[in-house]
Structure formats: structure tokens, C-alpha cells
Design an enzyme around this catalytic site. Sequence first.
Site, PDB file in Angstrom:
ATOM      1  CE  LYS A   1      38.635  51.342  30.413  1.00  0.00           C
ATOM      2  NZ  LYS A   1      39.880  50.312  29.962  1.00  0.00           N
TER       3      LYS A   1
ATOM      4  N   GLY B   1      37.916  48.146  35.112  1.00  0.00           N
ATOM      5  CA  GLY B   1      37.631  47.274  36.158  1.00  0.00           C
ATOM      6  C   GLY B   1      36.523  47.383  36.721  1.00  0.00           C
ATOM      7  N   GLY B   2      35.413  47.548  36.387  1.00  0.00           N
ATOM      8  CA  GLY B   2      33.969  47.866  36.943  1.00  0.00           C
ATOM      9  C   GLY B   2      33.901  49.024  37.699  1.00  0.00           C
TER      10      GLY B   2
ATOM     11  CD  GLU C   1      29.742  49.968  26.766  1.00  0.00           C
ATOM     12  OE1 GLU C   1      29.351  49.290  27.683  1.00  0.00           O
ATOM     13  OE2 GLU C   1      30.718  50.165  26.273  1.00  0.00           O
TER      14      GLU C   1
ATOM     15  CG  HIS D   1      35.423  38.804  29.734  1.00  0.00           C
ATOM     16  ND1 HIS D   1      35.625  40.045  30.313  1.00  0.00           N
ATOM     17  CD2 HIS D   1      36.571  38.193  29.254  1.00  0.00           C
ATOM     18  CE1 HIS D   1      36.806  40.407  30.040  1.00  0.00           C
ATOM     19  NE2 HIS D   1      37.137  39.505  29.675  1.00  0.00           N
TER      20      HIS D   1
ATOM     21  CD  GLU E   1      38.820  46.918  29.511  1.00  0.00           C
ATOM     22  OE1 GLU E   1      38.371  47.771  29.930  1.00  0.00           O
ATOM     23  OE2 GLU E   1      39.605  46.261  30.286  1.00  0.00           O
TER      24      GLU E   1
ATOM     25  CG  ASN F   1      43.175  44.506  29.090  1.00  0.00           C
ATOM     26  OD1 ASN F   1      42.631  45.429  29.315  1.00  0.00           O
ATOM     27  ND2 ASN F   1      42.424  43.424  29.148  1.00  0.00           N
TER      28      ASN F   1
ATOM     29  NE  ARG G   1      46.870  44.846  31.775  1.00  0.00           N
ATOM     30  CZ  ARG G   1      45.949  43.949  32.003  1.00  0.00           C
ATOM     31  NH1 ARG G   1      46.199  42.700  31.657  1.00  0.00           N
ATOM     32  NH2 ARG G   1      44.774  44.108  32.157  1.00  0.00           N
TER      33      ARG G   1
ATOM     34  NE  ARG H   1      43.131  35.421  36.708  1.00  0.00           N
ATOM     35  CZ  ARG H   1      43.029  36.765  36.340  1.00  0.00           C
ATOM     36  NH1 ARG H   1      43.382  37.809  37.390  1.00  0.00           N
ATOM     37  NH2 ARG H   1      42.778  37.084  35.118  1.00  0.00           N
TER      38      ARG H   1
END
Lengths: 80, 447
Positions: free
Chosen positions: B115, B163-164, B199, B207, B287, B289, B291, B337
Amino acid sequence: MAQHEVRTPIPGVFYRRPAPDQPEYVVVGESVTAGQTIGLVEVMKQYAEIKAGVDGTIVSFQVEGDDIIGPGDVIAIIEV
Amino acid sequence: MKKLLIANRGEIAVRIIRAAKELGIPTVAVCSEADRDSLHARMADEVVEIGPASAAKSYLLVEAVLDAARASGADAIHPGYGFLSERASFAQAVVEAGMIWVGPDAASISVMGDKAEAIRAARRAGVPTIPGSDGPVVDVEEALRVAEKAGYPVAVKAAAGGGGKGIRIVESADMMREQLPIAQAEARAAFGNGDVYIERMVLGAKHIEVQVFGDGVNYVHLGERECSVQRRRQKLIEETPAPLLPSDVRDAMCSASVGLAEAVGYRGAGTVEFLYEPQRNEFYFIEMNTRIQVEHPITEAVTGIDLVLEQLLVASGEPMSFTQKDVQSRGHAIEVRLNAENPDMQFMPSPGLLETFTMPAGPFVRTDSGFIAGDTVPPFYDSLLAKIIVWGRNRDEAIARMVRSLRELEVSGVVTTAAFLERVINTPEFRSGEYDTVFLETWQATA
């Protein structure tokens, strides 16, 4: 002396330790209270604690750590 | 690319197999003992069983996956998302074994996986980041100086976290003196790396992420995705375009993302994640990702571009089949989802036999799932049952289509989040688009 069977309500992978590098929650012969955690079931990346359910002494574990278990399986036997 | 091994399971493995079939590339699935009869194993041309049910002993085992590739004669590996997809050492091992890695090179994965490194790379590329430390803080004095400048409350984050996980909220200088050593010790214990960075806490933020694509020569974006509807930092509903996002902010976000992809010589599909703070009308990089994302189909729905197919082309050494001007976003797309969880029992997972599983259909409805009726949802992996993606000419049309689809879905044997998702869609916050990353949990707490 009555024997109590601790069963899992959910399927998954059974663990006897909170984390691989930590000691087992309980060992055979140890006294436990009803609300005490005796193991962990991992199901779909979530963890559910298995409680003793009764006050007593752990007689045996019917499943090993890392075993795959199904709903209703007996986890341990506690002498009340 | 002569034969593709898919190092994954479930819906994303099925998704990748479909793209490979369209390109005429034979496919090899890997599966655990528990997934022998799964849809992805059935759909592939060949299947190799790589270990017992536990992901740690199958899908996460680099050697088992490489052995399966060698044994089946595969010359390429697609990692999907999760599992080994963002492990730089795996990408490296695939290349060293003489195979094609479908994804960015190990160096890009490695930079973005750390990160603090990722934030430094973003700053170098001129991408706005959250005010805070420049990389890991060395000691309490530096932490105090940085936090004072950024303004409390601040978040102290593990460089190797994600992921938190590995985040502490610090509200004052006194608290910083007490918490910093604990945060460093925790990071060391949990991630094997004690580096932490600081931060400013961004409040009321959305988001929003940008889909980028590169082939080493050309770099493009495919617009943004609004992913603020989250529970325990797991996204539940995503949509594009992001409602209420000013178009100048969108443009700036997208071009910053392309700039970052270009700066690291990115190859393949990637996602640059941002927080957008409406009160200040500012956005910050969080961030990247490296992928394909779970929510990629909404981008496909509005652009008409098959991202996975494009990944396979670029990995084969071909240029991307499109340029920036070919990316014409049209209408509105939403994904939910659908999880095998019981919302009435704290979202307790609900694995089991899918006695009934009839997906919604009809115009502009897409469903991606790793299961069909009669399959068993195993208890060993994540609870994603299916993704439902709808498209409409505008947001209202897409919302109506999603509600209709959720009601059309028929599932028995496992409990799902379908009714819960419909309730979320019907909240005034979702309907108006005025939701942030804490909306869902706030709504649940008060409902």
C-alpha cells in the site's frame, strides 16, 4: 454421570485453536463452563465459535482439528 | 496461447472459460476434492484435481497449480480474482516455468500490493492521494508531525494490510503515542511486516473506481464504477456511471488512472480505486487492484467490451482491440452480488444443495454464477452464489429491471440475500444516489 454431546449446527472446517500459532481452546480432561468456547467452525470464510453448552469436564473430542464436519456432527463429549 | 489453465473456481472460472472458448483456446480447470462436480470443472475441456477442500491446500498452493499446468500441457495461466491473483511470486513462477501469465507483470503486482509503495507510485504519477505520510512512518515523532499536518482523526494502516484489515483510527496526539507501537507490533504479527503509514480520515466518502487497460503501448480507461454499498468492506451493489459524480471530477479521475497505468507500464486489466469526498469535491487514490474485478461486468454492459477476452489477447502478445475513442459508454448498469447468507441471522453463511436455482432472464439481464440447480454450494469458499447484472438506458430503467430480476429469481435449498438486496435498492439513499461507504451499515443499525 450424564454425558453431553456438543454438536455443530453448521457445516465447515473444525479447528481446536483460535489461530494456528495459538494453544488449543481446551484439552481432554479440562473443566469447562457452559458459555466457554471449545472450538471454531470455518464456513465460507466466516468463523462460528462452538460453545460447551453445559458445565462439566471434556471426556473426548470426536473430531480432530482441520476435519470437515457436517451439520449435527458431534464435536465433543462432556461429562456433566 | 495454446491451452489456458484457470487457477480459480466458481463464477469467475466459468467466466474465463467462456472467453477462452470464444477465442478457440482449450481450457484446463483446477479443482479441489470438494469441487469435483462443480460447474467450472464440468465446463472446462480438462480438469485436474489439485488437493483437498481447504483452499490453503489446493487453490492457494502455487506448486500444485504449476504441476497441474505442466501435466496438462497448458502454456498460460489466468488467476481470476482472489486466491493467487495478486501474488507477485506466483506471477513470477508462472513466467519462470515458461508459461504466459494473464495479468500485469510481477513488478506491477508487487508495487501495487504494497500500500505504501502504491501510494508513492500514485504521487509520482501526479494522482491525488489522501493527505498523510509519504510511505511508512519511522517513529512516534514523525507520526505526530504527519497527523498534525493532515488533521485528526487519522487512520494508521499496515502497509501489508488490505481489505479493511490492519487499520486503527487515531483521534489525538496522546492516542497516537499510545497506539502507534501497538499498530506496528500488530502489523508485524499479522502480515510479517511492521510498516505502517498514516492518512487523514476521509468522511462521508464514496468508493469510486476506474477500470483501466493497457498493453504496454496504449493505456485507456473504461469509465468508473460506484461501489460504496458495502457491508464489512465487502461490496454488495455496484453501478456505472456513478450517480451524482460531477463530470469534471469523473474526467480527472479517469485521466489520473490512465496516467498511473502508463507510469507503471501496466499490461492487462486493472482497477484504480478512489475515495471521493463530496463535501470537498475531491478524490484520492486508495489502491490499485492488479486483476480482473468481481464487478467488471457492469463496465462490459455499458461499453460492450469483453474485458476477459481482451486480457487473453493482450497476454498472448496482441495489442488491445480498441482505443480510447472506441470506448463509448452507453446507458446505466447495476450489479448485485447474491450471496448464500441469511440476512436475518447476522448474514450466517448458508451452504447446501441448490434444490431450485432459476436465474432471472429477459432483456438486458446477465447472470454469472458458478452453480446451476442441483449443485451443492460447498462450505469451504466464499458465499458468492451469483452476480446479477442489468442494463437500462438510464438509471431508473436499470433499477426497475434489477428489482424485477431479484423477484424473478427462484432459489431453494440455501438462504440468499435477494430480499435484502431489494430492500437496499428501495432505500431513499440508494434511489437518490446519495449514499456513501458507511450508508449500508448505518441503515442496518437503524432499520
